[in-house]
Scaffold this motif. Structure first.
Motif, PDB file in Angstrom:
ATOM      1  N   ASN A 126      74.076  97.396  27.447  1.00 46.55           N
ATOM      2  CA  ASN A 126      74.868  98.526  28.145  1.00 46.55           C
ATOM      3  C   ASN A 126      76.175  97.845  28.369  1.00 46.55           C
ATOM      4  N   LYS A 127      76.271  96.754  28.952  1.00 47.83           N
ATOM      5  CA  LYS A 127      77.892  96.174  29.429  1.00 47.83           C
ATOM      6  C   LYS A 127      77.551  94.601  29.178  1.00 47.83           C
ATOM      7  N   VAL A 128      78.676  93.997  28.663  1.00 47.68           N
ATOM      8  CA  VAL A 128      78.797  92.580  28.498  1.00 47.68           C
ATOM      9  C   VAL A 128      80.045  92.162  29.332  1.00 47.68           C
ATOM     10  N   ASN A 129      79.474  91.157  30.247  1.00 46.94           N
ATOM     11  CA  ASN A 129      80.518  90.485  31.132  1.00 46.94           C
ATOM     12  C   ASN A 129      80.626  89.109  30.823  1.00 46.94           C
ATOM     13  N   THR A 130      81.586  88.320  31.292  1.00 46.30           N
ATOM     14  CA  THR A 130      81.495  87.028  31.266  1.00 46.30           C
ATOM     15  C   THR A 130      81.046  86.276  32.626  1.00 46.30           C
ATOM     16  N   LEU A 131      80.359  85.132  32.397  1.00 46.85           N
ATOM     17  CA  LEU A 131      79.910  84.602  33.635  1.00 46.85           C
ATOM     18  C   LEU A 131      79.824  83.086  33.182  1.00 46.85           C
ATOM     19  N   ALA A 132      80.455  82.131  33.921  1.00 48.89           N
ATOM     20  CA  ALA A 132      80.431  80.877  33.588  1.00 48.89           C
ATOM     21  C   ALA A 132      80.114  80.251  35.044  1.00 48.89           C
ATOM     22  N   ALA A 133      79.179  79.126  35.015  1.00 52.05           N
ATOM     23  CA  ALA A 133      79.058  78.282  36.537  1.00 52.05           C
ATOM     24  C   ALA A 133      78.831  76.878  35.890  1.00 52.05           C
ATOM     25  N   GLY A 134      79.258  76.172  36.712  1.00 48.59           N
ATOM     26  CA  GLY A 134      78.811  74.599  36.555  1.00 48.59           C
ATOM     27  C   GLY A 134      79.303  73.620  37.580  1.00 48.59           C
TER      28      GLY A 134
ATOM     29  N   THR B 146      83.640  65.314  42.908  1.00 44.28           N
ATOM     30  CA  THR B 146      82.552  66.262  42.441  1.00 44.28           C
ATOM     31  C   THR B 146      83.180  67.518  42.803  1.00 44.28           C
ATOM     32  N   GLY B 147      82.404  68.413  42.132  1.00 46.32           N
ATOM     33  CA  GLY B 147      82.932  70.054  42.357  1.00 46.32           C
ATOM     34  C   GLY B 147      82.093  70.995  41.596  1.00 46.32           C
ATOM     35  N   PHE B 148      82.231  72.272  41.848  1.00 47.63           N
ATOM     36  CA  PHE B 148      81.433  73.139  41.199  1.00 47.63           C
ATOM     37  C   PHE B 148      82.646  74.340  40.711  1.00 47.63           C
ATOM     38  N   TYR B 149      82.005  75.234  40.071  1.00 49.49           N
ATOM     39  CA  TYR B 149      82.914  76.544  39.668  1.00 49.49           C
ATOM     40  C   TYR B 149      82.031  77.683  39.245  1.00 49.49           C
ATOM     41  N   LEU B 150      82.635  78.830  39.459  1.00 44.40           N
ATOM     42  CA  LEU B 150      81.791  80.035  39.404  1.00 44.40           C
ATOM     43  C   LEU B 150      82.931  80.982  38.789  1.00 44.40           C
ATOM     44  N   ASP B 151      82.843  81.438  37.532  1.00 43.67           N
ATOM     45  CA  ASP B 151      83.761  82.726  37.180  1.00 43.67           C
ATOM     46  C   ASP B 151      82.971  84.008  36.671  1.00 43.67           C
ATOM     47  N   TYR B 152      83.258  84.887  37.151  1.00 38.12           N
ATOM     48  CA  TYR B 152      82.758  86.156  37.052  1.00 38.12           C
ATOM     49  C   TYR B 152      83.667  87.167  36.291  1.00 38.12           C
ATOM     50  N   GLY B 153      83.315  87.887  35.297  1.00 37.64           N
ATOM     51  CA  GLY B 153      84.206  88.737  34.544  1.00 37.64           C
ATOM     52  C   GLY B 153      83.740  90.207  35.161  1.00 37.64           C
ATOM     53  N   PHE B 154      84.791  91.059  35.513  1.00 42.78           N
ATOM     54  CA  PHE B 154      84.654  92.256  35.757  1.00 42.78           C
ATOM     55  C   PHE B 154      84.536  93.566  34.807  1.00 42.78           C
ATOM     56  N   TRP B 155      85.324  93.143  33.700  1.00 41.25           N
ATOM     57  CA  TRP B 155      85.439  94.379  32.574  1.00 41.25           C
ATOM     58  C   TRP B 155      84.214  93.937  31.416  1.00 41.25           C
ATOM     59  N   ASP B 156      83.914  95.164  30.903  1.00 38.21           N
ATOM     60  CA  ASP B 156      83.121  94.942  29.523  1.00 38.21           C
ATOM     61  C   ASP B 156      83.913  94.424  28.595  1.00 38.21           C
ATOM     62  N   ILE B 157      83.696  93.469  27.747  1.00 35.91           N
ATOM     63  CA  ILE B 157      84.371  92.805  26.684  1.00 35.91           C
ATOM     64  C   ILE B 157      84.331  93.278  25.385  1.00 35.91           C
ATOM     65  N   ARG B 158      83.270  94.047  25.294  1.00 35.01           N
ATOM     66  CA  ARG B 158      83.151  94.498  23.802  1.00 35.01           C
ATOM     67  C   ARG B 158      84.170  95.724  23.503  1.00 35.01           C
TER      68      ARG B 158
END
Length: 134
Positions: A117-125, A74-86
């Motif tokens: 204003n800003k588009v960042n990536t965010l993934a969790a699961g 079992t596990g979890f993950y979290l990814d957060y992007g710092f830059w505006d990807i547009r």
């Protein structure tokens, strides 16, 4: 680092437009040849221009032995992007007026309007894995 491979959007909707001219005290409606009226199924689809992304990832988990041959991970993950990807023009209108044919309206992606204003990536699961050991 994340590299964009393929990104596109597709959308459709219904729009009703009108215009009020204060100096005339008149509202103009139902003039599709001038861009005022009800427009059904306006839409657009295009490739989105995205740029490279830098993100931070956190991941954790445990492995639970069920018996000699089976285990559960079992596990979890979290990814957060710092830059505006547009990447591209960020001041487009959501609904675009067509000068050549005013009765045909198109829309652009919400990502490229002044509403985003800003588009960042965010993934969790969470992760679940059954392991067979030999």
């Amino acid at each position: 680092l994340g590299f964009p491979i393929n990104s596109k959007y597709k959308g459709s909707g219904n729009v009703t437009t009108s215009a009020f001219f204060e100096h005339e005290n008149q509202e103009y409606q139902n003039m599709p040849d001038r861009g005022f009226g009800s427009f059904n199924n306006i839409g657009g689809n295009a490739k989105l221009e995205m740029s490279m992304n830098l993100s931070c990832s956190v991941e954790g988990g445990m492995e639970w032995l069920l018996n000699k041959k089976w285990a559960l991970r079992t596990g979890f993950y979290l990814d957060y992007g710092f830059w505006d990807i547009r990447n591209g023009n960020k001041n487009q209108q959501l609904i675009e007026y067509n000068n050549d044919n005013p009765s045909i309206l198109t829309h652009n992606s919400l990502l490229y309007t002044n509403h985003a204003n800003k588009v960042n990536t965010l993934a969790a699961g969470i992760k679940l894995c059954i392991i067979i050991k030999y």
